[in-house]
Design a protein around this motif. Sequence first.
Motif, mmCIF file in Angstrom:
data_model
loop_
_atom_site.group_PDB
_atom_site.id
_atom_site.type_symbol
_atom_site.label_atom_id
_atom_site.label_comp_id
_atom_site.label_asym_id
_atom_site.label_seq_id
_atom_site.Cartn_x
_atom_site.Cartn_y
_atom_site.Cartn_z
ATOM 1 N N LEU A 161 1.088 -0.993 -0.471
ATOM 2 C CA LEU A 161 -0.021 0.007 0.126
ATOM 3 C C LEU A 161 0.259 1.449 -0.164
ATOM 4 C CD1 LEU A 161 -2.586 -1.284 2.353
ATOM 5 C CD2 LEU A 161 -3.225 -0.882 -0.067
ATOM 6 N N VAL A 162 1.659 1.207 0.594
ATOM 7 C CA VAL A 162 2.830 2.272 1.181
ATOM 8 C C VAL A 162 3.547 2.787 -0.554
ATOM 9 C CG1 VAL A 162 5.394 3.611 2.012
ATOM 10 C CG2 VAL A 162 2.734 2.446 2.921
ATOM 11 N N ALA A 163 3.996 1.382 -0.950
ATOM 12 C CA ALA A 163 4.728 2.060 -2.259
ATOM 13 C C ALA A 163 3.261 2.684 -3.084
ATOM 14 C CB ALA A 163 5.401 0.835 -2.659
ATOM 15 N N ALA A 164 2.421 2.251 -3.713
ATOM 16 C CA ALA A 164 1.353 2.943 -4.273
ATOM 17 C C ALA A 164 1.594 4.315 -4.416
ATOM 18 C CB ALA A 164 0.038 1.341 -4.153
ATOM 19 N N GLU A 165 1.865 4.845 -3.383
ATOM 20 C CA GLU A 165 1.823 6.637 -2.903
ATOM 21 C C GLU A 165 0.695 6.821 -2.992
ATOM 22 O OE1 GLU A 165 5.248 7.388 -5.719
ATOM 23 O OE2 GLU A 165 5.564 7.084 -4.624
ATOM 24 N N GLY A 166 -0.663 6.155 -2.488
ATOM 25 C CA GLY A 166 -1.385 6.736 -1.951
ATOM 26 C C GLY A 166 -2.461 6.280 -3.438
ATOM 27 N N GLY A 167 -1.972 5.672 -4.092
ATOM 28 C CA GLY A 167 -2.779 5.065 -5.518
ATOM 29 C C GLY A 167 -4.010 3.770 -4.971
ATOM 30 N N VAL A 168 -4.861 3.867 -5.685
ATOM 31 C CA VAL A 168 -5.957 2.758 -4.809
ATOM 32 C C VAL A 168 -5.149 0.881 -5.678
ATOM 33 C CG1 VAL A 168 -7.868 0.739 -4.978
ATOM 34 C CG2 VAL A 168 -7.650 4.206 -5.115
ATOM 35 N N VAL A 169 -5.113 0.050 -4.530
ATOM 36 C CA VAL A 169 -4.982 -1.385 -4.900
ATOM 37 C C VAL A 169 -5.504 -2.180 -4.545
ATOM 38 C CG1 VAL A 169 -2.774 -3.537 -4.061
ATOM 39 C CG2 VAL A 169 -2.574 -0.616 -3.659
ATOM 40 N N SER A 170 -6.181 -3.123 -5.627
ATOM 41 C CA SER A 170 -7.550 -3.709 -5.434
ATOM 42 C C SER A 170 -6.645 -5.368 -4.233
ATOM 43 C CB SER A 170 -7.173 -4.534 -7.049
ATOM 44 O OG SER A 170 -6.830 -5.592 -6.833
ATOM 45 N N ALA A 171 -7.968 -5.802 -4.036
ATOM 46 C CA ALA A 171 -7.606 -6.499 -2.888
ATOM 47 C C ALA A 171 -7.219 -8.295 -3.687
ATOM 48 C CB ALA A 171 -9.186 -7.686 -2.811
ATOM 49 N N GLU A 172 -6.951 -7.844 -5.162
ATOM 50 C CA GLU A 172 -6.738 -9.128 -5.944
ATOM 51 C C GLU A 172 -4.920 -8.935 -6.223
ATOM 52 O OE1 GLU A 172 -11.309 -9.241 -6.664
ATOM 53 O OE2 GLU A 172 -9.115 -7.379 -6.811
ATOM 54 N N GLU A 173 -4.626 -7.847 -6.299
ATOM 55 C CA GLU A 173 -3.378 -7.162 -6.327
ATOM 56 C C GLU A 173 -2.667 -7.666 -4.909
ATOM 57 O OE1 GLU A 173 0.005 -3.550 -7.286
ATOM 58 O OE2 GLU A 173 -2.039 -3.472 -8.043
ATOM 59 N N LEU A 174 -3.461 -7.588 -3.950
ATOM 60 C CA LEU A 174 -3.311 -7.835 -2.777
ATOM 61 C C LEU A 174 -2.714 -8.909 -2.100
ATOM 62 C CD1 LEU A 174 -4.350 -5.024 0.118
ATOM 63 C CD2 LEU A 174 -2.215 -4.577 -0.441
ATOM 64 N N LEU A 175 -3.640 -9.684 -2.888
ATOM 65 C CA LEU A 175 -3.135 -11.521 -2.586
ATOM 66 C C LEU A 175 -1.976 -11.599 -3.394
ATOM 67 C CD1 LEU A 175 -5.230 -13.218 -0.993
ATOM 68 C CD2 LEU A 175 -6.444 -13.873 -3.125
ATOM 69 N N GLU A 176 -1.519 -11.144 -4.464
ATOM 70 C CA GLU A 176 -0.496 -12.374 -5.325
ATOM 71 C C GLU A 176 0.255 -11.022 -4.995
ATOM 72 O OE1 GLU A 176 0.314 -10.195 -9.813
ATOM 73 O OE2 GLU A 176 -1.296 -11.610 -9.853
ATOM 74 N N ARG A 177 0.952 -9.860 -3.855
ATOM 75 C CA ARG A 177 1.857 -9.281 -3.814
ATOM 76 C C ARG A 177 2.175 -9.857 -2.846
ATOM 77 N NH1 ARG A 177 3.228 -4.746 -6.112
ATOM 78 N NH2 ARG A 177 5.385 -4.864 -5.233
ATOM 79 N N ALA A 178 1.611 -10.278 -1.761
ATOM 80 C CA ALA A 178 1.649 -10.446 -0.205
ATOM 81 C C ALA A 178 1.265 -11.345 0.381
ATOM 82 C CB ALA A 178 0.872 -9.058 1.040
ATOM 83 N N GLY A 212 -15.660 -1.281 -4.140
ATOM 84 C CA GLY A 212 -15.604 -1.978 -5.358
ATOM 85 C C GLY A 212 -13.973 -1.782 -6.587
ATOM 86 N N ALA A 213 -13.352 -1.132 -5.097
ATOM 87 C CA ALA A 213 -11.881 -0.702 -6.279
ATOM 88 C C ALA A 213 -10.570 -1.704 -5.062
ATOM 89 C CB ALA A 213 -11.701 0.821 -6.416
ATOM 90 N N GLY A 214 -10.863 -1.384 -4.402
ATOM 91 C CA GLY A 214 -9.761 -1.615 -2.831
ATOM 92 C C GLY A 214 -8.856 -0.630 -1.812
ATOM 93 N N TYR A 215 -8.143 -0.611 -1.537
ATOM 94 C CA TYR A 215 -7.449 -0.051 -0.770
ATOM 95 C C TYR A 215 -6.613 1.094 -0.733
ATOM 96 C CZ TYR A 215 -9.969 -3.743 1.973
ATOM 97 O OH TYR A 215 -10.708 -4.691 1.749
ATOM 98 N N ARG A 216 -5.784 2.288 -0.097
ATOM 99 C CA ARG A 216 -5.243 2.585 -0.675
ATOM 100 C C ARG A 216 -4.878 3.757 0.751
ATOM 101 N NH1 ARG A 216 -7.704 7.909 -0.507
ATOM 102 N NH2 ARG A 216 -9.126 8.393 -0.125
ATOM 103 N N ILE A 217 -3.599 4.354 0.900
ATOM 104 C CA ILE A 217 -3.308 4.429 1.843
ATOM 105 C C ILE A 217 -3.743 6.444 2.015
ATOM 106 C CG2 ILE A 217 -1.498 6.215 3.136
ATOM 107 C CD1 ILE A 217 -1.380 3.337 3.507
#
Length: 231
Positions: A161-178, A212-217
């Motif tokens: 999430l921090v690496a996205a610098e405020g951008g939206v990260v989907s749950a699918e991407e979080l599952l894939e990356r973490a 409907g999109a994900g999470y962001r800082i």
Amino acid sequence: MRVLIVEDEPYLAEAIRDGLRLEAIAADLAGDGDAALELLSVNAYDIAVLDRDIPGPTGDEIARGIVASGSGMPILMLTAADRLDDKATGFELGADDYLTKPFALQELVLRLRALDRRRVHSRPPVREIAGLRLDPFRREVHRDGLHVALTRKQFAVLEVLVAAEGGVVSAEELLERAWDENADPFTNAVRITVSALRKRLGEPWVIATVPGAGYRIDTRPETGHEGEDRG
């Protein structure tokens, strides 16, 4: 961070994977070149760790394919040889780093962190946003100067999430990356982990849910529970 470990010695591969998990690094394993190519075709990895001497397509051939793809994925070569010409050949193929067996797990972790930092040149070693200070090398998080104790998985999610610098990260991407490839795509682990992470970081909530999109800082968090998941 999510990495691919291509290593045909099962015990070593599993030891590396288990050790990286303790450092909040998700790792998928491939025991031969064919399995590695299949995983690379369906998953997005931050770094590839390649043993040069593996069955099927060799580590050298896989490295050539990664470089040819233009993905910019860093490559760390593993080998039992410590000859200068072997290392030179690996670098000529496009390897970004080289590690000779046997090696200490902590050295591998440090090299992976360094490669990840160089992967995005503008990314500083210590990342700061919205009062958060995340140090990936020490695996420490501070909010407004106060240390925050996180689980390994919470840290991995926050790092994405921090690496996205405020951008939206989907749950699918979080599952894939973490998480690794064994994660159930229908699990609610992401929602549960984000909810627990949000509470660990405290109020005002710094992780916002974008329906409907994900999470962001949230760079301008408001006091209250407006960003907390409800279901």
